[in-house]
Design an enzyme around this catalytic site. Structure first.
Site, PDB file in Angstrom:
ATOM      1  N   LYS A   1       0.806  -1.225   0.000  1.00  0.00           N
ATOM      2  CA  LYS A   1       0.000   0.000   0.000  1.00  0.00           C
ATOM      3  C   LYS A   1       0.839   1.276   0.000  1.00  0.00           C
ATOM      4  O   LYS A   1       0.365   2.336  -0.417  1.00  0.00           O
ATOM      5  CB  LYS A   1      -0.981  -0.006   1.185  1.00  0.00           C
ATOM      6  CG  LYS A   1      -0.359  -0.278   2.522  1.00  0.00           C
ATOM      7  CD  LYS A   1      -1.378  -0.795   3.549  1.00  0.00           C
ATOM      8  CE  LYS A   1      -1.567  -2.270   3.469  1.00  0.00           C
ATOM      9  NZ  LYS A   1      -1.429  -3.023   4.706  1.00  0.00           N
TER      10      LYS A   1
ATOM     11  N   GLU B   1       1.983  -6.225   9.977  1.00  0.00           N
ATOM     12  CA  GLU B   1       2.992  -5.885   8.965  1.00  0.00           C
ATOM     13  C   GLU B   1       4.353  -6.400   9.428  1.00  0.00           C
ATOM     14  O   GLU B   1       4.546  -6.678  10.622  1.00  0.00           O
ATOM     15  CB  GLU B   1       3.066  -4.359   8.791  1.00  0.00           C
ATOM     16  CG  GLU B   1       1.787  -3.713   8.294  1.00  0.00           C
ATOM     17  CD  GLU B   1       1.377  -4.204   6.910  1.00  0.00           C
ATOM     18  OE1 GLU B   1       2.184  -4.115   5.979  1.00  0.00           O
ATOM     19  OE2 GLU B   1       0.244  -4.691   6.772  1.00  0.00           O
TER      20      GLU B   1
ATOM     21  N   ASP C   1      -0.435   2.262   8.866  1.00  0.00           N
ATOM     22  CA  ASP C   1      -1.155   1.342   7.966  1.00  0.00           C
ATOM     23  C   ASP C   1      -2.570   1.864   7.686  1.00  0.00           C
ATOM     24  O   ASP C   1      -3.004   1.928   6.524  1.00  0.00           O
ATOM     25  CB  ASP C   1      -1.205  -0.049   8.630  1.00  0.00           C
ATOM     26  CG  ASP C   1      -1.956  -1.065   7.787  1.00  0.00           C
ATOM     27  OD1 ASP C   1      -1.379  -1.569   6.809  1.00  0.00           O
ATOM     28  OD2 ASP C   1      -3.134  -1.339   8.106  1.00  0.00           O
TER      29      ASP C   1
ATOM     30  N   LYS D   1      -4.302   3.358   4.126  1.00  0.00           N
ATOM     31  CA  LYS D   1      -5.560   2.818   3.588  1.00  0.00           C
ATOM     32  C   LYS D   1      -6.604   3.920   3.379  1.00  0.00           C
ATOM     33  O   LYS D   1      -7.310   3.930   2.366  1.00  0.00           O
ATOM     34  CB  LYS D   1      -6.099   1.742   4.528  1.00  0.00           C
ATOM     35  CG  LYS D   1      -5.249   0.462   4.505  1.00  0.00           C
ATOM     36  CD  LYS D   1      -5.628  -0.456   5.644  1.00  0.00           C
ATOM     37  CE  LYS D   1      -4.906  -1.787   5.561  1.00  0.00           C
ATOM     38  NZ  LYS D   1      -5.015  -2.568   6.797  1.00  0.00           N
TER      39      LYS D   1
ATOM     40  N   VAL E   1      -6.370  -2.463   0.751  1.00  0.00           N
ATOM     41  CA  VAL E   1      -7.341  -2.037   1.766  1.00  0.00           C
ATOM     42  C   VAL E   1      -8.352  -3.160   1.963  1.00  0.00           C
ATOM     43  O   VAL E   1      -8.847  -3.717   0.986  1.00  0.00           O
ATOM     44  CB  VAL E   1      -8.100  -0.762   1.333  1.00  0.00           C
ATOM     45  CG1 VAL E   1      -8.956  -0.239   2.483  1.00  0.00           C
ATOM     46  CG2 VAL E   1      -7.151   0.311   0.841  1.00  0.00           C
TER      47      VAL E   1
END
Ligand code: HSE
Length: 336
Positions: A123, A208, A219, A223, A150
């Site tokens: 991402k 992660e 994170d 997203k 996502v």
């Protein structure tokens, strides 16, 4: 015989290995749906393997397990592989690198420049350079798909596309980091410490590679930027996120006191005119007060009100199926 769809996989951790197993186990079914799909190159951070007739995925999986590498030391690194191997799709599965988007950003850029479609579960490059990368893909009439970035397998984008077909969405709120939700749930339900709960989440493959990205809010920030750009038509980047409150400072005592008030602490990411991530105390009955390794979102539609989507949103299988969904969509495009 029709030409195969040739993939290069970059990144061979939990998601990469699970995808490889899926491609092996479901070869015939996939072939019936979109034609032959062939992996012609695989790279991890230290090695690579390639074969224009298709690499032996079972052997690559065994090698990774035995030696920690997909191929021999001294084999071309990912960027070289993308330059040298004739392929149709780069499947970028590496863990998020730095907040400059690298090294994934250069790989995606090079693949698009070489005329390859891209499917990414990484991402960070999308969160820092969405407008640039999408512009490049569109300019070359290529697909850049990121369903796995996502929702960890939950089809957020497809659901949003259906919501906006005859309406529009003005605001999105989401509990978008499954690891944090899992950790908070374990603290609430079992009274265990954050460190213990995070170790569980890592063991289960939800976190992660660097779990501070999960509990620190990065994170979720990545997203919400990607959701805002895709759904609200914005051009945000990670640096536009105003406030990024993670759960690192949440104590067992605070979790307990919140529970006594019939509320739950959750990390909520929001985007309307700006993207932001904050800690909220939600009533236990709120649809976003989800439990476990779950991601959930509320789309506030202009004419038709709020719509909710959620479910298990982390781990190798659900994430690799989101990647496979995008690969199959490109296979469909190429067959037309
Ligand atoms: N580490 C991520 C999470 C994985 O916990 O939500 C799914 O994106």
């Amino acid at each position: 015989m029709a030409r195969a769809l040739r993939l290069i996989l970059v990144g061979f951790g939990t998601v990469g290995q699970t995808l490889a197993r899926q491609l092996l186990a479901r070869r015939d079914e996939i072939s019936r749906r979109v034609g032959r799909v062939l992996v012609v190159g695989v790279a991890d951070s230290r090695s690579s393997a390639s074969n224009r007739e298709g690499v032996d995925l079972a052997k690559v999986i065994r090698s990774k397990k035995r030696t920690g590498r997909v191929g021999e030391l001294g084999t071309p690194e990912a960027l070289e592989l993308i330059r040298e191997v004739d392929a149709d799709v780069l499947v970028e599965l590496a863990s998020a690198g730095g907040t400059d988007g690298e090294p994934g950003l250069s790989r995606i850029g090079r693949a698009l420049n070489s005329g390859m479609h891209v499917v990414s579960s990484n991402k960070m490059p999308l969160a820092v350079a969405y407008a640039f990368l999408m512009g490049r893909a569109r300019g070359r009439d290529l697909a850049l798909k990121y369903g796995a970035c996502v929702g960890g397998g939950i089809p957020f984008f497809e659901f949003a596309d259906a919501c906006t077909a005859a309406d529009s969405i003005r605001r999105i709120d989401g509990v978008l980091n499954a690891t944090s939700t899992y950790v908070l749930t374990r603290m609430e339900q079992k009274g265990i410490s954050m460190d213990e709960a995070l170790a569980e989440a890592q063991g289960l493959g939800y976190a992660e590679t660097d779990p501070s990205m999960d509990i620190g809010g990065v994170d979720a920030a990545c997203k919400i930027v990607i959701l805002g750009n895709h759904i609200l038509g914005k051009s945000f980047s990670l640096k536009d996120v105003k406030g990024m409150d993670g759960i690192a400072e949440v104590t067992a005592a605070r979790v307990g006191a919140t529970k006594t008030r019939k509320k739950k602490i959750r990390m909520v990411a929001t985007v309307d005119t700006t993207p932001r991530v904050s800690l909220a105390e939600l009533p236990q009955t709120d649809p976003l007060a989800v439990d476990g390794p779950v991601q959930a979102a509320k789309f506030q539609c202009v004419s038709s009100g709020a719509k909710f989507i959620g479910g298990e949103g982390a781990g190798g299988l659900s994430t690799s199926l989101a990647v496979l969904r995008d690969v199959l969509a490109i296979g469909d495009l190429e067959r037309r």
